[in-house]
Write an enzyme that holds these catalytic residues in place. Structure first.
Site, short mmCIF file in Angstrom:
data_model
loop_
_atom_site.label_atom_id
_atom_site.label_comp_id
_atom_site.label_asym_id
_atom_site.label_seq_id
_atom_site.Cartn_x
_atom_site.Cartn_y
_atom_site.Cartn_z
N VAL A 41 0.85 -1.19 0.00
CA VAL A 41 0.00 0.00 0.00
C VAL A 41 0.89 1.24 0.00
O VAL A 41 1.81 1.34 0.82
CB VAL A 41 -0.92 0.04 1.24
N CYS A 42 0.63 2.13 -0.92
CA CYS A 42 1.28 3.45 -0.91
C CYS A 42 0.18 4.47 -1.16
O CYS A 42 -0.99 4.18 -0.87
CB CYS A 42 2.42 3.53 -1.93
N GLY A 43 0.50 5.64 -1.66
CA GLY A 43 -0.53 6.64 -1.90
C GLY A 43 -1.50 6.26 -3.00
O GLY A 43 -2.70 6.40 -2.86
#
Length: 146
Positions: free
Chosen positions: A63-65
């Protein structure tokens, strides 16, 4: 199923919710969290991909932006396919068609309740190497081997 999970700071909140979901799921035998306070999205992506290649995990979630950066970085590891997916069609396709080992999501793109519903479906998905897409994956592997 053993799941590796990780996120830099801009994905930590959603990652934590997904981690709790996975830990409570009977289909998951282990959750390996690679996140640290200062880890970057390339670092956690490379580590997650390598963990799968080394046989320490069966699949992973990053998960990132937006989910795009982690997918790009993880896919740089030879032998790993990572896919960004935020809807049912792409989540299903990521496994059933493309046999992606890593699901990448964006904390700024999807609500936690929706991400959790997709991960629930994702856990049951399987790839059929005898399908038409199996031949396409062989084609990609042949190109990579050049």
């Amino acid at each position: 199923m053993r799941i590796v999970i990780g996120a830099p700071g801009n994905g930590a909140s959603l990652k934590d919710e997904l981690k709790s979901q996975l830990e409570a799921d009977d289909r998951v035998s282990a959750v390996i969290d690679l996140s640290t306070a200062n880890i970057t999205y390339p670092q956690v992506s490379f580590q997650a991909a390598q963990s799968i290649l080394d046989g320490n995990a069966d699949r992973g979630i990053l998960v990132c932006g937006t989910g795009v950066g982690t997918a790009i970085a993880a896919s740089k590891v030879d032998g790993v396919r990572a896919a960004t997916a935020h809807d049912l069609v792409t989540v299903r396709g990521s496994i059933e068609n493309y046999d992606a080992q890593l699901l990448c999501m964006g904390q700024n793109v999807i609500a936690p309740v929706e991400a959790k519903a997709l991960v629930d479906v994702w856990l049951d998905l399987r790839h059929d190497p005898a399908s038409n897409y199996g031949q396409r994956l062989d084609e990609i592997a042949a190109y990579e081997a050049q």
